[in-house]
Motif scaffolding. Structure first.
Motif, short mmCIF file in Angstrom:
data_model
loop_
_atom_site.label_atom_id
_atom_site.label_comp_id
_atom_site.label_asym_id
_atom_site.label_seq_id
_atom_site.Cartn_x
_atom_site.Cartn_y
_atom_site.Cartn_z
N LEU A 166 98.18 -63.57 -58.71
CA LEU A 166 97.18 -64.53 -58.24
C LEU A 166 96.14 -63.86 -57.35
N ALA A 167 96.58 -62.91 -56.55
CA ALA A 167 95.65 -62.22 -55.63
C ALA A 167 94.60 -61.42 -56.40
N GLN A 168 94.91 -61.04 -57.62
CA GLN A 168 94.00 -60.22 -58.42
C GLN A 168 93.01 -61.05 -59.23
N VAL A 169 93.14 -62.39 -59.20
CA VAL A 169 92.21 -63.24 -59.94
C VAL A 169 90.85 -63.20 -59.26
N PRO A 170 89.79 -62.86 -59.98
CA PRO A 170 88.46 -62.77 -59.35
C PRO A 170 87.86 -64.15 -59.11
N GLY A 171 87.04 -64.26 -58.06
CA GLY A 171 86.35 -65.51 -57.79
C GLY A 171 86.31 -65.83 -56.31
N ASN A 172 85.57 -66.87 -55.98
CA ASN A 172 85.51 -67.37 -54.60
C ASN A 172 86.38 -68.61 -54.49
N PHE A 173 87.43 -68.53 -53.69
CA PHE A 173 88.41 -69.60 -53.62
C PHE A 173 88.48 -70.21 -52.22
N THR A 174 89.03 -71.40 -52.16
CA THR A 174 89.19 -72.11 -50.89
C THR A 174 90.38 -71.53 -50.15
N PRO A 175 90.16 -70.76 -49.07
CA PRO A 175 91.27 -70.07 -48.42
C PRO A 175 92.06 -70.98 -47.48
N SER A 176 93.34 -70.66 -47.32
CA SER A 176 94.19 -71.37 -46.39
C SER A 176 95.12 -70.36 -45.71
N PRO A 177 94.93 -70.12 -44.41
CA PRO A 177 95.81 -69.18 -43.70
C PRO A 177 97.28 -69.59 -43.78
N PHE A 178 97.52 -70.91 -43.75
CA PHE A 178 98.91 -71.40 -43.82
C PHE A 178 99.52 -71.05 -45.17
N VAL A 179 98.77 -71.31 -46.24
CA VAL A 179 99.28 -71.00 -47.58
C VAL A 179 99.52 -69.51 -47.73
N GLU A 180 98.61 -68.70 -47.17
CA GLU A 180 98.76 -67.24 -47.27
C GLU A 180 99.99 -66.76 -46.52
N GLN A 181 100.27 -67.41 -45.38
CA GLN A 181 101.45 -67.03 -44.60
C GLN A 181 102.73 -67.34 -45.37
N ILE A 182 102.74 -68.45 -46.07
CA ILE A 182 103.94 -68.88 -46.80
C ILE A 182 104.11 -68.15 -48.12
N THR A 183 102.98 -67.99 -48.87
CA THR A 183 103.08 -67.50 -50.25
C THR A 183 102.63 -66.05 -50.44
N VAL B 1 99.41 -65.30 -50.64
CA VAL B 1 98.09 -65.37 -51.26
C VAL B 1 97.34 -66.54 -50.65
N ASP B 2 96.02 -66.42 -50.49
CA ASP B 2 95.27 -67.40 -49.71
C ASP B 2 95.06 -68.75 -50.39
N ASN B 3 95.27 -68.80 -51.69
CA ASN B 3 95.09 -70.05 -52.44
C ASN B 3 95.97 -69.99 -53.67
N VAL B 4 96.68 -71.08 -53.95
CA VAL B 4 97.55 -71.12 -55.13
C VAL B 4 96.90 -71.87 -56.28
N CYS B 5 96.46 -73.10 -56.05
CA CYS B 5 96.06 -73.97 -57.17
C CYS B 5 94.83 -73.44 -57.91
N GLU B 6 93.79 -73.03 -57.19
CA GLU B 6 92.57 -72.55 -57.85
C GLU B 6 92.84 -71.23 -58.58
N ARG B 7 93.54 -70.32 -57.92
CA ARG B 7 93.83 -69.03 -58.54
C ARG B 7 94.75 -69.19 -59.75
N ALA B 8 95.74 -70.09 -59.64
CA ALA B 8 96.66 -70.30 -60.77
C ALA B 8 95.93 -70.89 -61.96
N ALA B 9 95.02 -71.83 -61.71
CA ALA B 9 94.27 -72.45 -62.79
C ALA B 9 93.44 -71.42 -63.55
N LEU B 10 92.95 -70.39 -62.83
CA LEU B 10 92.08 -69.37 -63.42
C LEU B 10 92.80 -68.08 -63.76
#
Length: 332
Positions: free
Chosen positions: A271-288, A290-299
């Motif tokens: 997911l971290a290697q997916v190119p693009g501008n995504f909505t970041p979340s420090p909390f999500v990055e701490q847990i997972t 990666v800074d964003n799951v849903c947008e990166r996973a969709a792409l």
């Protein structure tokens, strides 16, 4: 296609087994499944679980067997009859939308039989929009509009066509490119405003993240709301996508089963290697990680982001449209 075959004599059974093996070699799941059942009982069972039924025997037997189970041209499986001498292959149900005509041609090529195709567009060499849609993996959202389009083409009239995506090749005879508002056939994710035949790709990938233990009903409600806001039909969804930390989430697994789509799993590194501008979340990055799951996973498999992250107390969702490769080519 998932295909079931039935035969009634030893010669027919031999041909049925040969066909099942040959069709399986062509990428189908083809099996002889009579299991001692009468033709009517076999047809009832096969209708509910298969894409196509192949009768090796008399057409009359096939017609009588399937008659009680006919529902709608959009849902009925393809039905083929092959005489036990392999002289003729006859599609008798769901010729275009169900793929019976194409399957009949395939069987004819395998056996040397003559395909007996009777649909008017095929007989007259006219472009069949529903058959083309099926070959391109498109949904026909309002099949009642197929007849007016085919009737215009059969009468030698022009049909206006609009597509939100490029289509390779030469436009078929009888179709002309027009604006969305003036088209009789519209290929788009969104319903046309006018009374046009609506073709829609099944290519929307849904990226989802969720709290541990989120039930399927909560995920479904959020997804349905987002799709409704975007004006995208639920049947356009082709996959649910998430991070591997969520692969055991029962809610996500259940939702994928309900919608009959795969649940695609990606690692944080992928997911971290997916190119693009995504909505970041420090909390999500701490847990997972990666800074964003849903947008990166969709792409994660490419495409175009249709809807950025939408969140509630339970989950996040994003939508992406996979890359389409459409062609006017009509050959099998």
């Amino acid at each position: 296609m998932k295909l079931e075959l039935i035969a009634f004599t030893q010669r027919g059974k031999d041909l049925a087994h040969h066909l099942a093996e040959a069709l399986s070699g062509h990428g189908h799941q083809a099996v002889c499944t009579r299991d001692g059942l009468k033709a009517e009982a076999w047809a009832e069972r096969a209708f509910s679980r298969s894409d196509g039924l192949i009768f090796v025997g008399a057409t009359g037997i096939a017609v009588r067997s399937i008659a009680p189970h006919l529902r709608h041209k959009c849902t009925d499986p393809a039905v083929i009859v092959v005489d036990e001498g392999a002289q003729f292959v006859i599609p008798i149900l769901s010729g275009h939308l169900g793929g019976a005509n194409d399957l009949a041609r395939e069987i004819a090529a395998l056996t040397g039989a003559v395909p007996v195709i009777t649909t008017a567009t095929d007989v007259n060499g006219v472009f069949a929009v529903d058959q083309w849609a099926r070959r391109q993996g498109l949904m026909v959202c309002n099949p009642e509009r197929i007849l007016p389009v085919s009737s215009r083409l059969l009468a030698g009239e022009t049909v206006g066509f609009f597509s939100a995506w490029p289509i390779a090749g030469e436009l078929p005879h009888g179709l002309c490119p027009v604006s969305r508002e003036n088209a009789q056939v519209v290929l788009d994710l969104h319903r046309p405003e006018e009374d046009a035949l609506w073709l829609c790709p099944k290519g929307v990938r849904v990226g989802m993240g969720c709290r541990r233990g989120t039930p399927a009903v909560a995920l479904r409600t959020l997804l349905e709301d987002v799709l409704a806001q975007e004006g995208i039909p639920e049947k356009a969804v082709c996959a649910l996508c998430t991070i591997d930390l969520k692969k055991d989430e029962l809610g996500l697994q259940e939702l994928a089963r309900e919608w009959n789509v795969p649940l695609l799993i990606y690692s944080a590194q992928e997911l971290a290697q997916v190119p693009g501008n995504f909505t970041p979340s420090p909390f999500v990055e701490q847990i997972t990680g990666v800074d964003n799951v849903c947008e990166r996973a969709a792409l994660a498999s490419g495409g175009t982001l249709l809807r950025k992250k939408t969140a509630n107390d339970w989950a996040t969702v994003a939508l992406a449209m996979e890359e389409l490769h459409l062609t006017w080519k009509e050959h099998l």
